[in-house]
Design an enzyme around this catalytic site. Structure first.
Site: not given
Ligand code: PAF
Length: 293
Positions: A41, A44, A48, A72, A159, A161-162
């Protein structure tokens, strides 16, 4: 985890239309190139770039998408304040060896005739982030499935982290039978342990120091996990976390496959997950407390 490195001598092509991207990818496929994809998103940072570096070691061509997905965000203020730095993003991507950068508009991602897939996530979307950000994973599934449909990557890099997002996306890929590999990459951290996040751009220097309580709590929990039950480890971690100034949203230890909370017994890969507020900024982090078998 490979260190982030600069890859000189590559030409970055910036694309904003789906059809143009598809053409470029088809030409690459005809040349027998494998495609690595890093969805982002934007805003960066080194985390990333670590994903881009990893993608470039495993694939011939690296595509990065930069799209702040409105579906989201369950909180309009969060969407409004989400950092957007497209020029700096393009500079970084050029420096770190991305081949194709995709900066689509809303209508490119969500054309009128596009139907979001229905995916049974087996409850993975209902706990933790799903509980506190209702509809969040519906939006993630929507955008990631659409991006996969456009890019058709061989491998996609996310990543850890998520942590919950990775579990949800793996489940989505399995349910939709998509022919690609999800590569989960270790969380990139600052020297002091703060997990790299685009949201850190909204923290002051003193808030960045205060936010170190997150990694301290997780690290202490890893030590405690050898001596205490999950329930006791959680209670000690909450106590530890509350010595700092951040506001806790949730702190829990989960089974890495089901994301259900652990209380009495440990399982391989048991992971502590935290969400909290540092001022106005919502941060998440996690650490695997018990090695995967
Ligand atoms: O992790 C993120 O930055 C977002 O959730 C993603 C996977 C790019 C989807 O919008």
């Amino acid at each position: 985890m490979p260190a982030c490195f600069e890859r000189k001598g590559r030409n970055l092509e910036i694309i904003d239309k789906v059809e143009v991207l598809k053409q470029a990818l088809n030409s690459a496929r005809k040349e027998g190139k494998s495609i690595g994809f890093v969805p982002t998103m934007g805003a960066l940072h080194q985390g990333h770039m670590d994903l881009v570096s990893r993608a470039s070691t495993e694939c011939d061509l690296v595509v990065v998408s930069v799209f702040v997905n409105p579906t989201q965000f369950n909180n309009s203020a969060d969407l409004k304040h989400y950092p957007r730095t497209p020029e700096a993003d393009a500079e970084l991507l050029k420096k770190f060896g991305c081949d194709l950068a995709f900066f689509p508009s809303n209508t490119e991602i969500y054309p009128e005739n596009w139907v979001s897939p229905r995916v049974d996530l087996d409850g993975l979307d209902l706990v933790m982030e799903g509980k506190f950000r209702p509809g969040h994973f519906k939006g993630v599934v929507e955008v990631v499935s659409r991006l996969f449909e456009i890019v058709e990557p061989d491998k996609a890099f996310f990543g850890l982290k998520d942590f919950q997002q990775v579990a949800v996306i793996k489940k989505m890929v399995e349910e939709l039978n998509l022919p690609l590999e999800i590569v989960a990459c270790e969380t990139s951290r600052t020297e002091k342990g703060l997990a790299m996040s685009s949201r850190n751009k909204r923290l002051s220097e003193s808030q960045k120091e205060e936010a170190l309580i997150i990694f301290r709590t997780l690290s202490q929990a890893k030590v405690d996990a050898g001596k205490f039950s999950p329930k006791e480890t959680t209670a000690r971690a909450i106590e530890n976390f509350e010595t700092g100034s951040l506001k806790l949203e949730y702190l829990t230890i989960v089974n890495p496959d089901t994301l259900q909370e652990l209380t009495d017994n440990w399982v391989p890969g048991a992971t502590m997950c935290i969400a909290c507020f540092c001022g106005e900024v919502r941060l998440i982090d996690n650490l695997t407390l018990i090695p995967n078998s």
